[in-house]
Write a protein that holds these residues in place. Structure first.
Motif, PDB file in Angstrom:
ATOM      1  N   ILE A 181       0.819  -1.215   0.000  1.00 30.37           N
ATOM      2  CA  ILE A 181       0.000   0.000   0.000  1.00 30.37           C
ATOM      3  C   ILE A 181       0.859   1.274   0.000  1.00 30.37           C
ATOM      4  CG2 ILE A 181      -1.650  -1.285   1.481  1.00 30.37           C
ATOM      5  CD1 ILE A 181      -1.539   1.331   3.215  1.00 30.37           C
ATOM      6  N   VAL A 182       0.389   2.249  -0.770  1.00 30.17           N
ATOM      7  CA  VAL A 182       1.015   3.576  -0.787  1.00 30.17           C
ATOM      8  C   VAL A 182      -0.111   4.573  -0.537  1.00 30.17           C
ATOM      9  CG1 VAL A 182       2.177   5.307  -2.214  1.00 30.17           C
ATOM     10  CG2 VAL A 182       2.835   2.910  -2.416  1.00 30.17           C
ATOM     11  N   ASP A 183      -0.077   5.241   0.593  1.00 30.35           N
ATOM     12  CA  ASP A 183      -1.144   6.221   0.850  1.00 30.35           C
ATOM     13  C   ASP A 183      -0.649   7.624   0.493  1.00 30.35           C
ATOM     14  OD1 ASP A 183       0.473   6.993   2.889  1.00 30.35           O
ATOM     15  OD2 ASP A 183      -0.773   6.183   4.485  1.00 30.35           O
ATOM     16  N   SER A 184      -1.468   8.638   0.783  1.00 30.99           N
ATOM     17  CA  SER A 184      -1.130   9.985   0.300  1.00 30.99           C
ATOM     18  C   SER A 184       0.198  10.478   0.883  1.00 30.99           C
ATOM     19  CB  SER A 184      -2.253  10.971   0.636  1.00 30.99           C
ATOM     20  OG  SER A 184      -2.427  11.055   2.024  1.00 30.99           O
ATOM     21  N   PHE A 185       0.488  10.092   2.118  1.00 33.65           N
ATOM     22  CA  PHE A 185       1.730  10.552   2.735  1.00 33.65           C
ATOM     23  C   PHE A 185       2.954   9.955   2.034  1.00 33.65           C
ATOM     24  CE2 PHE A 185       5.120  10.530   5.870  1.00 33.65           C
ATOM     25  CZ  PHE A 185       5.102  11.850   6.286  1.00 33.65           C
ATOM     26  N   MET A 186       2.887   8.633   1.818  1.00 38.80           N
ATOM     27  CA  MET A 186       4.025   7.977   1.161  1.00 38.80           C
ATOM     28  C   MET A 186       4.152   8.445  -0.281  1.00 38.80           C
ATOM     29  SD  MET A 186       3.399   4.251   2.604  1.00 38.80           S
ATOM     30  CE  MET A 186       2.413   4.165   4.054  1.00 38.80           C
TER      31      MET A 186
END
Lengths: 140, 134, 290
Positions: free
Chosen positions: B54-59
């Protein structure tokens, strides 16, 4: 015809530091796999969970997050509930707009998260805290 | 304390992210990587995220930051091996990682870096960006 | 004169069964070609047994009683089976309704007191009506399952990914692009990009009837996701009327590569991979060369 949502299993985790996001995401994945949710939907749900946990830590000074498997008619899904006792959100409609942010993020948090799930509900009271509920159906 | 290793391969730096990221870890990677680019005068940075589920907005923002910061130090960044589910989620989230070059795998990423650098090196004035997907 | 309704009916079991089967066969709507007489008799017998063997004075007013679990299970199984075999709702409904008629008919023969007959008929009617509703609910559930399965099949067959060249994939999209469909399209396309190591994907929309702002948004999403994977995406098959709508609606597709036909998209793909397709001079037979 309204069908009742029934909860099957539920787990509650306390969120107080950044690292807590990892075990929570793993719980979310376990629940999603159990109801045979597809990989893309699993990823969307875990990403949504990640966004919400970050919000809780940044604005709500942590809180508790629960994950449960639910069913409604022939559908099954995963419901996540995030409860914090932070300062609350003054203008929810504003916070749900793309590009709005009080912190130093991209302002994608709430509206972006909403796009990743099937149902999204937020309730907030100034000075009391915020409760966010989201549901992802297995085939949604 | 947990840290993500950075490997030096000729003029390039290679980072393979194999653990679940949380914010601190990602921020440390950003700082370490920029330090390394400066120290080794690397021409390119390859970030392999094929093991990241998973890659969320922060990453996503960290990846963008790394690309912009490296660019300031004259190094190109290519993110390689993004999983289909992660790509779909990022697009849905509204984060198409503009400005970050991408490639299917490390090998193709390496070739992309070489071609960008080749294009830049002989004639510094003509900034030919044709090979970057932005 | 009867004192105990359930024992009376139990005694008359075979009579009820015969009468019920006769009713069902007499019903002109009954689809004989869908179910054999033997099968019909088997099912009817199981249901009559499950009902009468478990019926007593206490549960006659309570269709939810656990005594009827077996009956409910049988009714559910038969109606789901009928839904899948293509029975109409009327046929499925009259299956259980004609049992009520048979029971009431037998009851009438046994009873001398009209008041008592009325009371008992009412109770039995209510009980059997509840079972009819149950039958119907499961029938509809069965139909829904059929529809769901068909929807899945349609989504699956309507999104093939074709490898047209080493490194080039094409995906013809046929029909309307909604968000669910877009997700399937993206998933299949991206997975195939990984599997084949392709660097160019062509989305052909000749088979998409209209492109409104929502469909355009979905297309843009597919293009962005492909780029994130490290591949390039070309949209081909844009018909003139679609080009008109896109501009009239003010949709901005300038960020993506669009081509009128699949052929020109392929040509573009060849060019960016530095491939050349040409006729050979030796023979008239056209061959492809790098």
């Amino acid at each position: 015809m309204t069908t009742m949502i029934s909860s099957l299993t539920k787990e509650i985790l306390i969120i107080s530091r950044e690292q807590d996001v990892v075990p929570f995401r793993n719980r979310v994945k376990e629940h999603a796999v159990k109801i045979k949710m597809g990989l893309v939907n699993q990823t969307k749900l875990m990403t949504a969970a990640s966004e919400m946990i970050r919000n809780m830590l940044r604005y709500g000074e942590g809180g508790q997050a629960s994950v449960e498997t639910i069913s409604k008619g022939s559908q099954s899904g995963v419901r996540l509930i995030f409860v914090d006792k932070g300062p609350g959100i003054a203008d929810i409609q504003m916070a749900m707009k793309d590009g709005f942010s009080t912190g130093k993020s991209l302002g994608l948090g709430l509206p972006g998260t909403k796009r990743l799930v099937n149902e999204f509900d937020i309730q907030s009271e100034l000075g009391k805290g915020t409760v966010v509920m989201l549901i992802k159906w297995a085939n949604g | 304390m947990e840290r993500i290793p950075i490997l030096k391969m000729g003029p390039f730096l290679l980072v393979t992210i194999q653990v679940d990221l949380y914010d601190r870890l990602a921020l440390d990677l950003e700082a370490d990587l920029v330090q390394m680019v400066s120290k080794t005068e690397a021409k390119g940075v390859l970030i392999d995220i094929s093991a990241v589920s998973i890659v969320d907005s922060f990453m996503g923002r960290i990846l963008g930051n790394i690309a912009s910061m490296s660019k300031l130090l004259d190094a190109e960044t290519v993110v390689v091996g993004m999983q289909p589910a992660v790509a779909i989620t990022l697009v849905e989230l509204g984060l198409p990682l503009k400005g970050v070059s991408t490639a299917l795998d490390v090998e193709k990423g390496m070739n992309l870096l070489r071609s960008i650098i080749q294009v830049q090196d002989p004639k510094e004035e003509d900034d030919d960006d044709d090979l970057i997907f932005d | 004169m009867f004192v105990n309704i359930s024992t009376t009916l139990k005694k008359k079991k075979s009579e009820i069964l015969e009468l019920w089967i006769k009713n069902q066969l007499a019903d002109s709507h009954s689809s004989e070609d869908l179910i054999s007489n033997k099968e019909l008799r088997g099912q009817s017998e199981e249901i009559v047994n499950a009902l009468l063997n478990n019926l007593n004075e206490n549960n006659i007013n309570n269709s939810q009683s656990s005594d009827f679990d077996l009956l409910a299970e049988l009714l559910g199984a038969f109606s789901i089976m009928r839904a899948k075999q293509g029975f109409s709702p009327r046929e499925t409904g009259s299956f259980i309704l004609s049992l009520k008629e048979a029971i009431l008919e037998v009851l009438k023969q046994e009873s001398a007191d009209p008041n008592q007959l009325f009371e008992e008929s009412l109770k039995l009617s209510r009980l059997l009506d509840n079972f009819t509703i149950l039958t119907f609910e499961t029938f509809i559930k069965g139909r829904e399952e059929v529809i769901l399965r068909q929807t899945d099949e349609i989504t699956d067959i309507s999104t093939p990914v074709i490898k047209v060249w080493d490194g080039i994939l094409a995906m013809p999209i046929i029909g309307t692009l909604d968000s669910a469909r877009t997700q399937v399209v993206m998933e299949n396309l991206l997975q195939e990009i990984v599997n084949t190591g392709s660097v160019i994907a062509i989305l052909d929309i000749s088979g998409v009837p209209t492109v409104d702002s929502l469909v355009a948004q979905h297309l843009l999403k597919a293009v962005s996701a492909t780029r994130l994977m490290g591949a390039d995406c070309i949209i081909s098959g844009i018909r003139p009327e679609i080009a008109q709508t896109i501009v009239h609606l003010g949709i901005d597709l300038s960020q993506i590569i669009t081509k009128a036909s699949l052929a020109s998209a392929l040509q573009y793909a060849f060019k960016s991979l530095r491939l050349e397709v040409r006729k050979t001079s030796l023979e008239n037979k056209a061959t492809t060369k790098f």
